[in-house]
Design a protein around this motif. Structure first.
Motif, PDB file in Angstrom:
ATOM      1  N   ASP A  94       4.095  -0.966   6.077  1.00  0.00           N
ATOM      2  CA  ASP A  94       5.014  -1.870   5.379  1.00  0.00           C
ATOM      3  C   ASP A  94       6.326  -1.179   5.053  1.00  0.00           C
ATOM      4  N   MET A  95       6.867  -0.404   5.993  1.00  0.00           N
ATOM      5  CA  MET A  95       8.133   0.284   5.765  1.00  0.00           C
ATOM      6  C   MET A  95       9.273  -0.455   6.466  1.00  0.00           C
ATOM      7  N   GLY A  96      10.440  -0.391   5.871  1.00  0.00           N
ATOM      8  CA  GLY A  96      11.579  -1.075   6.448  1.00  0.00           C
ATOM      9  C   GLY A  96      11.968  -2.283   5.615  1.00  0.00           C
ATOM     10  N   VAL A  97      12.482  -3.310   6.273  1.00  0.00           N
ATOM     11  CA  VAL A  97      12.902  -4.533   5.587  1.00  0.00           C
ATOM     12  C   VAL A  97      11.662  -5.416   5.396  1.00  0.00           C
ATOM     13  N   VAL A  98      11.072  -5.341   4.204  1.00  0.00           N
ATOM     14  CA  VAL A  98       9.783  -5.987   3.950  1.00  0.00           C
ATOM     15  C   VAL A  98       9.932  -7.063   2.878  1.00  0.00           C
ATOM     16  N   PRO A  99       9.560  -8.304   3.180  1.00  0.00           N
ATOM     17  CA  PRO A  99       9.586  -9.339   2.145  1.00  0.00           C
ATOM     18  C   PRO A  99       8.601  -8.982   1.027  1.00  0.00           C
ATOM     19  N   PRO A 100       8.988  -9.149  -0.238  1.00  0.00           N
ATOM     20  CA  PRO A 100       8.094  -8.761  -1.341  1.00  0.00           C
ATOM     21  C   PRO A 100       6.758  -9.497  -1.314  1.00  0.00           C
ATOM     22  N   GLU A 101       6.749 -10.743  -0.824  1.00  0.00           N
ATOM     23  CA  GLU A 101       5.488 -11.483  -0.809  1.00  0.00           C
ATOM     24  C   GLU A 101       4.473 -10.872   0.156  1.00  0.00           C
ATOM     25  N   LEU A 102       4.972 -10.138   1.171  1.00  0.00           N
ATOM     26  CA  LEU A 102       4.046  -9.478   2.090  1.00  0.00           C
ATOM     27  C   LEU A 102       3.328  -8.336   1.384  1.00  0.00           C
ATOM     28  N   ARG A 103       4.086  -7.487   0.678  1.00  0.00           N
ATOM     29  CA  ARG A 103       3.456  -6.365  -0.027  1.00  0.00           C
ATOM     30  C   ARG A 103       2.432  -6.863  -1.045  1.00  0.00           C
ATOM     31  N   GLN A 104       2.757  -7.935  -1.734  1.00  0.00           N
ATOM     32  CA  GLN A 104       1.824  -8.476  -2.725  1.00  0.00           C
ATOM     33  C   GLN A 104       0.561  -8.978  -2.034  1.00  0.00           C
ATOM     34  N   ALA A 105       0.721  -9.619  -0.877  1.00  0.00           N
ATOM     35  CA  ALA A 105      -0.443 -10.133  -0.148  1.00  0.00           C
ATOM     36  C   ALA A 105      -1.320  -8.997   0.365  1.00  0.00           C
ATOM     37  N   LEU A 106      -0.698  -7.905   0.828  1.00  0.00           N
ATOM     38  CA  LEU A 106      -1.480  -6.751   1.277  1.00  0.00           C
ATOM     39  C   LEU A 106      -2.284  -6.175   0.118  1.00  0.00           C
ATOM     40  N   TYR A 107      -1.621  -6.060  -1.036  1.00  0.00           N
ATOM     41  CA  TYR A 107      -2.301  -5.515  -2.212  1.00  0.00           C
ATOM     42  C   TYR A 107      -3.455  -6.426  -2.633  1.00  0.00           C
ATOM     43  N   ASP A 108      -3.188  -7.734  -2.698  1.00  0.00           N
ATOM     44  CA  ASP A 108      -4.228  -8.679  -3.115  1.00  0.00           C
ATOM     45  C   ASP A 108      -5.380  -8.727  -2.124  1.00  0.00           C
ATOM     46  N   GLY A 109      -5.095  -8.436  -0.857  1.00  0.00           N
ATOM     47  CA  GLY A 109      -6.132  -8.496   0.173  1.00  0.00           C
ATOM     48  C   GLY A 109      -6.855  -7.183   0.401  1.00  0.00           C
ATOM     49  N   ASP A 110      -6.630  -6.172  -0.478  1.00  0.00           N
ATOM     50  CA  ASP A 110      -7.279  -4.856  -0.351  1.00  0.00           C
ATOM     51  C   ASP A 110      -6.938  -4.170   0.961  1.00  0.00           C
ATOM     52  N   ILE A 111      -5.750  -4.444   1.476  1.00  0.00           N
ATOM     53  CA  ILE A 111      -5.262  -3.757   2.670  1.00  0.00           C
ATOM     54  C   ILE A 111      -4.394  -2.582   2.211  1.00  0.00           C
TER      55      ILE A 111
END
Length: 287
Positions: A94-111
């Motif tokens: 998740d490096m670079g130009v990353v939408p914040p909702e993606l990082r939150q979804a990764l965290y919520d999904g235990d990824i």
């Protein structure tokens, strides 16, 4: 982003989101199952493409194009399901130009997310304290998309990118080199703050080439991060100074063709390498 200011065109045909749905995601499922069958952990490069991907029209440069959005919720659900069925953890780069909702979804999904030492800095631009790393992540000092530790320290990556004409016309090489020297001084201060003794006087170490002792200290310092996973690039154990890949290039640089300097057996038979790896494992086991 700063790694590729003129954008990147990978030259790969993207998945068609409409066709994915029409085919009941069969291609995506097969892709996951085929890879997960052979590993206990799968790293998805550019995990942002689960949400959106920049499409470059044929015959144009990478700064022309548009974001195309994907059926994100379905792809995430399938990813988590296949992870469970195949007993395979997932790391989303998740490096670079990353939408914040993606990082939150990764965290919520235990990824697991991916943390690269070069980019892990606080709001003041200082290298982060190891305690401030995201625990649910894979941390590393370098990877396949950035300069090796030797090239970064010696500034060879800056010269290479200039030779490949990857900088916009307004970028001044001297300014970049001065900025790199400042980053290196920050790194040495970071090591001192963590309690390490430098292998020489500060200024001599700062302006000298990367030595094995300094490389080992940097790896040991980064190894203290709170991230549950930490990996070391083999190139850094060999002090290689040429990258295996330069993002944003295709014909300009022979990407993915550079080999290791020695066979794996010789790398791991090296006494210094073996001792460093044992130290890294012991330090993480004790932390």
């Amino acid at each position: 982003d700063p790694l590729a200011e003129q954008g990147q065109n990978w030259g790969l045909p993207p998945m068609d989101p409409a066709s994915l749905r029409l085919s009941r995601f069969s291609h995506f499922i097969t892709l996951l199952r085929t890879n997960m069958a052979h590993c206990g952990a799968l790293r998805i490069d550019h995990a942002m493409s689960l949400l959106r991907l920049w499409w470059c029209p044929p015959g144009t440069t990478a700064d022309h194009g548009a974001y195309v959005y994907y059926p994100f919720h379905e792809l995430m659900a399938l990813l988590k399901l296949e992870s469970h069925l195949n007993r395979c953890m997932v790391i989303g780069e998740d490096m670079g130009v990353v939408p914040p909702e993606l990082r939150q979804a990764l965290y919520d999904g235990d990824i697991f997310t991916n943390k690269l030492f070069y980019f892990e800095k606080d709001p003041q631009g200082q290298f982060k304290h190891p305690d401030h790393y995201e625990p649910h992540s894979l941390a590393m000092v370098t990877n396949h998309d950035v300069p090796t530790l030797t090239a970064w320290w010696n500034g060879q990556d800056l010269l290479l990118r200039q030779a490949l004409k990857l900088y916009p016309p307004e970028v001044n090489l001297g300014d970049l080199q001065a900025g790199r020297r400042y980053e290196k001084s920050q790194l040495l201060n970071w090591l001192i703050f963590l309690g390490f003794s430098l292998p020489g006087e500060f200024e001599a170490v700062l302006d000298g080439p990367l030595s094995w002792d300094l490389c080992a200290l940097i790896l040991k310092g980064a190894n203290r991060c709170r991230s549950q996973l930490f990996v070391v690039q083999l190139e850094d154990l060999e002090l290689l100074d040429t990258p295996v890949n330069v993002p944003g290039t295709c014909f300009e640089y022979p990407n993915w063709q550079r080999k290791l300097a020695k066979p794996l057996e010789a790398v791991f038979a090296d006494a210094q390498v073996g001792q460093l790896l044992r130290d890294l494992v012991a330090d993480r086991a004790a932390s």
